[in-house]
Design a protein around this motif. Structure first.
Motif, PDB file in Angstrom:
ATOM      1  N   ILE A  40       0.840  -1.208   0.000  1.00  0.00           N
ATOM      2  CA  ILE A  40       0.000   0.000   0.000  1.00  0.00           C
ATOM      3  C   ILE A  40       0.871   1.252   0.000  1.00  0.00           C
ATOM      4  N   LYS A  41       1.969   1.219   0.790  1.00  0.00           N
ATOM      5  CA  LYS A  41       2.879   2.367   0.836  1.00  0.00           C
ATOM      6  C   LYS A  41       3.512   2.608  -0.533  1.00  0.00           C
ATOM      7  N   ILE A  42       3.853   1.545  -1.241  1.00  0.00           N
ATOM      8  CA  ILE A  42       4.426   1.670  -2.594  1.00  0.00           C
ATOM      9  C   ILE A  42       3.415   2.305  -3.534  1.00  0.00           C
ATOM     10  N   LEU A  43       2.163   1.815  -3.491  1.00  0.00           N
ATOM     11  CA  LEU A  43       1.124   2.340  -4.382  1.00  0.00           C
ATOM     12  C   LEU A  43       0.885   3.821  -4.128  1.00  0.00           C
ATOM     13  N   GLN A  44       0.879   4.232  -2.846  1.00  0.00           N
ATOM     14  CA  GLN A  44       0.625   5.630  -2.513  1.00  0.00           C
ATOM     15  C   GLN A  44       1.829   6.520  -2.816  1.00  0.00           C
ATOM     16  N   THR A  45       3.022   6.040  -2.504  1.00  0.00           N
ATOM     17  CA  THR A  45       4.225   6.862  -2.660  1.00  0.00           C
ATOM     18  C   THR A  45       4.549   7.117  -4.127  1.00  0.00           C
ATOM     19  N   TYR A  46       4.402   6.085  -4.956  1.00  0.00           N
ATOM     20  CA  TYR A  46       4.828   6.219  -6.351  1.00  0.00           C
ATOM     21  C   TYR A  46       3.658   6.309  -7.324  1.00  0.00           C
ATOM     22  N   GLU A  47       2.430   6.382  -6.770  1.00  0.00           N
ATOM     23  CA  GLU A  47       1.218   6.575  -7.574  1.00  0.00           C
ATOM     24  C   GLU A  47       1.155   5.579  -8.734  1.00  0.00           C
ATOM     25  N   VAL A  48       1.343   4.314  -8.396  1.00  0.00           N
ATOM     26  CA  VAL A  48       1.223   3.248  -9.388  1.00  0.00           C
ATOM     27  C   VAL A  48      -0.072   2.497  -9.137  1.00  0.00           C
ATOM     28  N   ASP A  49      -0.560   1.853 -10.176  1.00  0.00           N
ATOM     29  CA  ASP A  49      -1.828   1.131 -10.088  1.00  0.00           C
ATOM     30  C   ASP A  49      -1.599  -0.278  -9.566  1.00  0.00           C
ATOM     31  N   LEU A  50      -2.566  -0.781  -8.813  1.00  0.00           N
ATOM     32  CA  LEU A  50      -2.456  -2.127  -8.252  1.00  0.00           C
ATOM     33  C   LEU A  50      -2.320  -3.184  -9.340  1.00  0.00           C
ATOM     34  N   THR A  51      -2.859  -2.882 -10.540  1.00  0.00           N
ATOM     35  CA  THR A  51      -2.784  -3.870 -11.622  1.00  0.00           C
ATOM     36  C   THR A  51      -1.341  -4.162 -12.030  1.00  0.00           C
ATOM     37  N   SER A  52      -0.419  -3.250 -11.718  1.00  0.00           N
ATOM     38  CA  SER A  52       0.986  -3.502 -12.052  1.00  0.00           C
ATOM     39  C   SER A  52       1.565  -4.626 -11.210  1.00  0.00           C
ATOM     40  N   PHE A  53       0.878  -4.991 -10.104  1.00  0.00           N
ATOM     41  CA  PHE A  53       1.302  -6.110  -9.263  1.00  0.00           C
ATOM     42  C   PHE A  53       0.345  -7.292  -9.401  1.00  0.00           C
ATOM     43  N   SER A  54      -0.502  -7.279 -10.436  1.00  0.00           N
ATOM     44  CA  SER A  54      -1.551  -8.292 -10.587  1.00  0.00           C
ATOM     45  C   SER A  54      -0.982  -9.620 -11.066  1.00  0.00           C
ATOM     46  N   THR A  55      -1.419 -10.713 -10.440  1.00  0.00           N
ATOM     47  CA  THR A  55      -1.013 -12.043 -10.896  1.00  0.00           C
ATOM     48  C   THR A  55      -1.683 -12.388 -12.215  1.00  0.00           C
ATOM     49  N   HIS A  56      -2.888 -11.821 -12.473  1.00  0.00           N
ATOM     50  CA  HIS A  56      -3.540 -12.044 -13.759  1.00  0.00           C
ATOM     51  C   HIS A  56      -2.688 -11.488 -14.895  1.00  0.00           C
ATOM     52  N   GLU A  57      -2.080 -10.301 -14.641  1.00  0.00           N
ATOM     53  CA  GLU A  57      -1.209  -9.714 -15.655  1.00  0.00           C
ATOM     54  C   GLU A  57      -0.006 -10.629 -15.905  1.00  0.00           C
ATOM     55  N   ASP A  58       0.534 -11.226 -14.845  1.00  0.00           N
ATOM     56  CA  ASP A  58       1.637 -12.171 -15.008  1.00  0.00           C
ATOM     57  C   ASP A  58       1.204 -13.372 -15.834  1.00  0.00           C
ATOM     58  N   ALA A  59      -0.003 -13.877 -15.553  1.00  0.00           N
ATOM     59  CA  ALA A  59      -0.499 -15.045 -16.284  1.00  0.00           C
ATOM     60  C   ALA A  59      -0.653 -14.724 -17.761  1.00  0.00           C
ATOM     61  N   ARG A  60      -1.175 -13.526 -18.056  1.00  0.00           N
ATOM     62  CA  ARG A  60      -1.335 -13.146 -19.469  1.00  0.00           C
ATOM     63  C   ARG A  60       0.019 -13.030 -20.155  1.00  0.00           C
ATOM     64  N   LEU A  61       0.986 -12.381 -19.468  1.00  0.00           N
ATOM     65  CA  LEU A  61       2.309 -12.215 -20.062  1.00  0.00           C
ATOM     66  C   LEU A  61       2.973 -13.572 -20.256  1.00  0.00           C
ATOM     67  N   THR A  62       2.840 -14.462 -19.273  1.00  0.00           N
ATOM     68  CA  THR A  62       3.403 -15.814 -19.402  1.00  0.00           C
ATOM     69  C   THR A  62       2.786 -16.535 -20.588  1.00  0.00           C
ATOM     70  N   GLY A  63       1.468 -16.440 -20.732  1.00  0.00           N
ATOM     71  CA  GLY A  63       0.792 -17.085 -21.847  1.00  0.00           C
ATOM     72  C   GLY A  63       1.232 -16.528 -23.191  1.00  0.00           C
ATOM     73  N   ASP A  64       1.375 -15.195 -23.259  1.00  0.00           N
ATOM     74  CA  ASP A  64       1.831 -14.574 -24.510  1.00  0.00           C
ATOM     75  C   ASP A  64       3.227 -15.064 -24.886  1.00  0.00           C
ATOM     76  N   LEU A  65       4.118 -15.139 -23.897  1.00  0.00           N
ATOM     77  CA  LEU A  65       5.490 -15.562 -24.173  1.00  0.00           C
ATOM     78  C   LEU A  65       5.545 -17.035 -24.578  1.00  0.00           C
ATOM     79  N   MET A  66       4.731 -17.878 -23.939  1.00  0.00           N
ATOM     80  CA  MET A  66       4.696 -19.297 -24.324  1.00  0.00           C
ATOM     81  C   MET A  66       4.222 -19.447 -25.762  1.00  0.00           C
ATOM     82  N   GLU A  67       3.229 -18.632 -26.133  1.00  0.00           N
ATOM     83  CA  GLU A  67       2.733 -18.684 -27.504  1.00  0.00           C
ATOM     84  C   GLU A  67       3.802 -18.212 -28.480  1.00  0.00           C
ATOM     85  N   ILE A  68       4.497 -17.154 -28.111  1.00  0.00           N
ATOM     86  CA  ILE A  68       5.541 -16.615 -28.985  1.00  0.00           C
ATOM     87  C   ILE A  68       6.687 -17.604 -29.153  1.00  0.00           C
TER      88      ILE A  68
END
Length: 465
Positions: A48-76
């Motif tokens: 929470i301190k990271i999100l507030q201090t650096y004004e980043v979105d929680l989605t940047s730490f999302s496991t769903h985003e990791d899963a999508r990126l992993t899937g894209d790389l496996m396909e590539i």
């Protein structure tokens, strides 16, 4: 959950030393070092301190985003281009965990490679057949990536839409929207027009086709209102699509205007509350908010307001040929980016029985089960002799959320294996050997064909290794 790599990447993007970042977060440099090396967990207070201090979105730490990126790389990496390298799934997951920026760069690089290859093919056709060259980068793919990057939720547009929806009731929504447009000097007329919506900024006349159903008519009216009233908020989001081509930026504006329109027709708080009360019954929600089946499905995928979140749904829309025209992976499910949809998926089979809702429990090759519903949607805006345009729309969630979904009633969710249909992302990546629907051999395994045997499918085998 290993998030150390994400913290390290954020620190380096900000040009901070470990000592400086630790000071800003109120922790010791040694503790930050352990977090970055995944030797200590990233606790909720520090996150929470990271999100507030650096004004980043929680989605940047999302496991769903990791899963999508992993899937894209496996396909590539399944492309023949990388045959001599063949990184393992573990290596790809390690890359995503520790160096997600590098992973995204690989995806962008591969997309550029595909674009360049297709451009070259176009130039060759131009020389051989005297065809005009075109830019084959797809703005739709860039817009989809943008929407998924921000989790398909745009708070500023929700706020702007609420100011409009507070003045509306579903029963008399259209005349009130017309009066609101009149405040901006816009005259709305219904006419026999070839397109659904046409606005002439010189005369201030907005023309809506007379054949539109009320839900579509109101939606198109709200889209035009979005471009007038929420233009600044839309432009602020478009500005975040750095490096996007002009067609992509224009398409993104239209898509965000459509997001605003959906929020006007189905205001967040009322819609989220009704969705829970009705257990996400699509038809009942459509009746209450005077919205179409597809509009309701879209809206259910945007309920990500902090403290009032809905079920994380995925959405997909395909045509008869299996081409994916719209997609959003809120559930973490993988969609094919360089191929068609799996024919065993209920969204593909929806065309067999038009307008009938099909319920399916499916399992992807990674073992994750999903509950999905699918139905065809069609429209014809002209009269006799005009073509009926037909698509199939699918909506789904992870099976763990299905208990809150009316369509799972009667399904034995404690023993899903008995009702599960194995599906894949796309044939070229699917590891299933015994699928009679397989159209291509899998990139995951060497092709073995016995000339003295013929199975249900040409590339179907009974081998498991």
């Amino acid at each position: 959950m290993q998030l150390g790599g994400k913290v390290r990447a954020l620190r380096r993007r900000r040009g901070l030393t470990q000592a400086r970042m630790a000071e800003q977060l109120g922790i010791s440099a040694s503790y930050l070092n352990l977090i970055e090396r995944d030797k200590r967990p990233l606790t909720a207070p520090v996150l929470i301190k990271i999100l507030q201090t650096y004004e980043v979105d929680l989605t940047s730490f999302s496991t769903h985003e990791d899963a999508r990126l992993t899937g894209d790389l496996m396909e590539i990496f399944g492309d023949d281009l990388f045959e001599s390298h063949d990184p393992s799934n573990h290596e790809i997951e390690e890359l995503v965990s520790r160096l997600p920026g590098v992973g995204r760069a690989v995806v962008d690089l591969y997309r550029s490679y595909r674009d360049a290859t297709e451009q070259l093919a176009t130039l060759r056709r131009m020389v051989d057949d005297q065809l005009p060259a075109t830019d084959l980068r797809l703005p739709s793919d860039e817009v989809t990536a943008f929407i998924e990057r921000y989790g398909n939720h745009f708070p500023e547009l929700e706020t702007a839409a609420e100011a409009v929806s507070d003045e509306l009731e579903p029963q008399d929504r259209y005349p009130r929207l017309v009066r609101r447009m009149a405040r901006h000097g816009v005259v709305v007329r219904i006419a026999d027009a070839p397109g659904m919506r046409t606005f002439d900024p010189d005369t201030g006349v907005l023309t809506l086709a007379e054949g539109l159903p009320p839900s579509t008519r109101d939606f198109q009216l709200a889209v035009q209102l979005a471009l007038i009233e929420a233009g600044d908020a839309i432009d602020a989001w478009v500005a975040k699509a750095k490096g996007a081509s002009p067609p992509t930026r224009t398409l993104l504006r239209i898509v965000l205007a459509g997001y605003f329109a959906g929020a006007v027709l189905m205001p967040y708080s009322a819609f989220a509350r009704s969705a829970r009360q009705m257990r996400h019954d699509l038809d009942r929600l459509g009746h209450r908010f005077q919205a179409s089946f597809e509009q309701v499905c879209h809206r259910l995928c945007t309920l990500h307001r902090q403290g009032d979140e809905g079920i994380p749904f995925h959405f997909v829309k395909i045509d008869l040929a299996g081409n994916v025209s719209k997609r959003f992976s809120g559930s973490g499910i993988r969609f094919a980016r360089f191929g068609g949809a799996c024919p065993r998926w209920n969204v593909s089979r929806a065309f067999l029985r038009p307008h009938e809702l099909r319920v399916q429990v499916s399992r992807m090759p990674d073992g994750v089960p999903y509950a999905c519903v699918a139905r065809t949607v069609s429209h014809r805006h002209g009269g006799h002799g005009t073509e009926e345009i037909v698509h199939a729309v699918g909506l789904g969630c992870r099976l763990e959320h299905a208990k809150d979904w009316v369509y799972a009633d009667g399904l034995d969710l404690t023993n899903p294996d008995d009702i599960t249909v194995p599906i894949g992302v796309t044939c070229r990546l699917c590891e299933r050997h015994d699928c009679g629907q397989r159209a291509f051999p899998s990139l995951q395994h060497p092709l073995r064909i016995d000339e003295n045997a013929r199975n249900t499918g040409f590339y179907t085998t009974t081998k498991t290794s």
